[in-house]
Design a protein around this motif. Structure first.
Motif, short mmCIF file in Angstrom:
data_model
loop_
_atom_site.label_atom_id
_atom_site.label_comp_id
_atom_site.label_asym_id
_atom_site.label_seq_id
_atom_site.Cartn_x
_atom_site.Cartn_y
_atom_site.Cartn_z
N LEU A 123 -40.10 -19.85 6.13
CA LEU A 123 -41.38 -19.62 5.46
C LEU A 123 -42.19 -20.89 5.23
CD1 LEU A 123 -40.31 -17.00 2.76
CD2 LEU A 123 -41.34 -16.57 4.99
N ARG A 124 -41.58 -22.04 5.42
CA ARG A 124 -42.29 -23.30 5.17
C ARG A 124 -43.46 -23.47 6.13
NH1 ARG A 124 -38.71 -28.48 3.73
NH2 ARG A 124 -40.81 -29.11 3.17
N GLY A 125 -44.55 -23.99 5.58
CA GLY A 125 -45.73 -24.22 6.41
C GLY A 125 -46.72 -25.10 5.68
N GLU A 126 -47.94 -25.10 6.17
CA GLU A 126 -48.99 -25.94 5.58
C GLU A 126 -49.94 -25.15 4.70
OE1 GLU A 126 -48.86 -29.17 5.94
OE2 GLU A 126 -47.12 -29.00 7.28
N GLU A 127 -49.66 -23.86 4.52
CA GLU A 127 -50.58 -23.03 3.75
C GLU A 127 -50.63 -23.44 2.28
OE1 GLU A 127 -48.50 -20.24 6.77
OE2 GLU A 127 -47.94 -21.89 5.42
N LYS A 128 -51.76 -23.14 1.64
CA LYS A 128 -51.93 -23.40 0.22
C LYS A 128 -52.26 -22.10 -0.51
CE LYS A 128 -53.59 -28.15 0.90
NZ LYS A 128 -54.70 -29.11 0.65
N THR A 154 -51.41 -7.17 -1.55
CA THR A 154 -50.58 -7.62 -0.44
C THR A 154 -50.25 -9.09 -0.67
OG1 THR A 154 -52.53 -8.17 0.90
CG2 THR A 154 -51.56 -5.98 1.21
N PHE A 155 -49.23 -9.58 0.03
CA PHE A 155 -48.71 -10.91 -0.26
C PHE A 155 -48.59 -11.74 1.01
CE2 PHE A 155 -47.24 -7.87 -3.37
CZ PHE A 155 -47.63 -8.46 -4.56
N ASP A 156 -48.79 -13.06 0.83
CA ASP A 156 -48.73 -13.98 1.97
C ASP A 156 -47.31 -14.10 2.52
OD1 ASP A 156 -51.49 -14.70 1.64
OD2 ASP A 156 -50.86 -15.93 -0.07
N MET A 157 -46.33 -14.05 1.63
CA MET A 157 -44.93 -14.19 2.04
C MET A 157 -44.07 -13.22 1.25
SD MET A 157 -44.46 -18.31 2.41
CE MET A 157 -45.53 -19.26 3.51
N ASP A 185 -51.91 -11.73 7.69
CA ASP A 185 -51.44 -12.95 8.33
C ASP A 185 -50.16 -13.46 7.65
OD1 ASP A 185 -52.56 -13.67 5.96
OD2 ASP A 185 -53.76 -15.33 6.74
N GLY A 186 -49.39 -12.53 7.08
CA GLY A 186 -48.23 -12.90 6.29
C GLY A 186 -46.95 -13.06 7.10
#
Length: 463
Positions: free
Chosen positions: A171-176, A244-247, A295-296
């Motif tokens: 799940l690690r990424g550059e999203e904020k 809805t949720f990003d992750m 885009d989750g």
């Protein structure tokens, strides 16, 4: 730290359960005492938390007061906890019951017992480096194991730490400004792992099935995480409106009764699928697919039945493949969980996958080591593989393959067959690695017995 903590917990328990109090009540009571200590420590205050009063309700101050005058001890302590509850409610939006315990449980506890318990924890926290986040995380992990070891409930199947690290690596990424959701949060260990490892977490949402697990999850997230909004609830009815949720990060239950949990699924196709099966993990996975943003990404532990193309999961797998959501499948070793022999599989989902992208299948059944009787995941190897996959390269390993979605359909959704296609059959039977380890250990034990018997026979012969 662990030895001091275990001794403090044991001594507290010995004093507290001198009557007929249950272990559940002891856990609830102890969590409130611990939280009271941590809230009194300005070094470890939760994000945006401000203590606007004097030191009157500070744990150390109350302990000092009671040491000199134990009159109205119950009202003094309840007044302090009421203050902290109100402060959390006003500033952090947590329920008033977070630090509350049942007054009937403790009202008969003698004043001297109260003083002994408070002195135990005062002594422990006087030398506890609570401003060290890593140590604080270890602290909560031990508290969790201590409670679970003696109180066998739904938290018995807690996700191992190494497996949490592997799941959060995906799940690690550059999203904020990320929102993370777990519809079956148990004691919050998965969410705590995500909060600690995944950058950019702004909102955490989860459901715990018991009040005690909700309390433990909320408190550990409150003290060990970064600045984020935490919304945990204690309910068998799982409904997060239209959010809805990003992750999504989850280890849903497999063996619980379907009738005990009510989960909302808005997508009509998914709603139709869950009507045709009693499998609880199918219900949870359908709910999570429904709650994953456009885009989750998600990392979800499922039972090995999802590898074999079982009829109860085919419709759901067809839905996932048709929408090009499945990204990585990891077959994990059997025996990673302490109280179940279920062989888990990790499904990594990504709604941002490019069209015609292959699905990565990883056979990680040999990526483990044994310590005592327990198996542990080889975390470093697996997280390194996932990192390479995230970077766009496929590790050059014989147990990692890539398949097109249509190949999975052609194989009748049997991931196990695809994963082990290149393996030589051994008399038509393939045993799990964990079983082979157990059998090998048994052979060694038998050899020792045989050697002893031979030694006795030789000695008798010589005599």
């Amino acid at each position: 730290m662990q030895n001091r903590l275990e001794k403090t917990l044991d001594e507290t328990r010995k004093i507290y359960v001198s009557g007929n109090e249950s272990f559940r009540d002891f856990c609830d009571f102890t969590l409130s005492i611990i939280t009271w200590n941590l809230l009194s420590d300005a070094r470890i205050s939760p994000p945006n938390f401000k203590n606007t009063t004097s030191d009157k309700y500070n744990f150390t101050s109350v302990l000092k007061t009671l040491s000199h005058n134990a009159v109205n001890i119950h009202s003094t302590i309840n007044e302090a906890l009421h203050y902290w509850n109100n402060l959390l409610q006003n500033q952090q939006k947590y329920g008033l019951a977070l630090l509350k315990w049942d007054d009937a449980i403790t009202e008969n506890l003698p004043g001297n017992s109260w003083k002994l318990i408070l002195q135990l924890w005062g002594k422990f926290f006087s030398i506890f480096p609570s401003d060290n986040r890593d140590i604080l995380c270890e602290f909560w992990e031990y508290i969790e194991r201590y409670f679970v070891a003696a109180y066998n409930n739904e938290n018995a199947y807690l996700t191992p730490v190494a497996l949490i690290s592997t799941m959060t690596q995906y799940l690690r990424g550059e999203e904020k400004n990320i929102s993370i959701y777990d519809p079956y949060a148990r004691t919050g260990n998965l969410l705590a792992g995500a909060q600690h490892i995944v950058p950019g977490v702004q909102e955490i949402v989860g459901m715990s099935s018991t009040r005690l697990s909700w309390k433990l999850a909320t408190i550990r997230l409150l003290f060990t995480g970064v600045q984020s909004n935490i919304h945990l609830s204690n309910s068998s009815k799982i409904d997060v409106n239209n959010d809805t949720f990003d992750m999504i990060l989850s280890n849903p239950p497999y063996g619980d009764s379907r009738d005990s949990i009510s989960i909302s699924v808005k997508d009509q196709h998914l709603a139709t699928i869950i009507q045709k099966t009693k499998r609880l993990e199918v219900l949870f996975l359908s709910h999570m697919l429904d709650k994953l943003s456009d885009d989750g990404r998600a990392a979800i532990l499922l039972p090995s039945v999802f590898l074999t193309g079982s009829s109860s999961v085919k419709s759901l797998m067809a839905y996932i493949l048709y929408r090009n959501i499945l990204d990585v499948v990891v077959e994990l070793p059997q025996g990673l969980f302490e109280r179940t022999a279920i062989a888990p599989v990790l499904f990594c989902l990504n709604k941002k996958r490019k069209k015609d992208k292959n699905i990565i299948l990883i056979n990680a059944t040999n990526e483990m080591f044994k310590s005592g009787r327990q198996l542990y995941l080889n975390e470093k190897t697996l997280t390194a593989w996932l990192q390479q996959i995230q970077d766009g390269s496929i590790p050059n390993e014989k147990n990692i393959i890539k398949v097109a979605p249509h190949e999975v359909v052609t194989a009748d959704y049997n991931f196990y067959k695809l994963l082990h296609l290149q393996e030589k059959e051994d008399n038509g039977e393939r045993k799990p690695v964990a079983q082979l380890l157990v059998e090998g250990e048994q052979i060694q034990n038998n050899l020792v017995l045989v050697q002893r018997e031979i030694a006795v026979l030789i000695q008798n012969y010589n005599n």
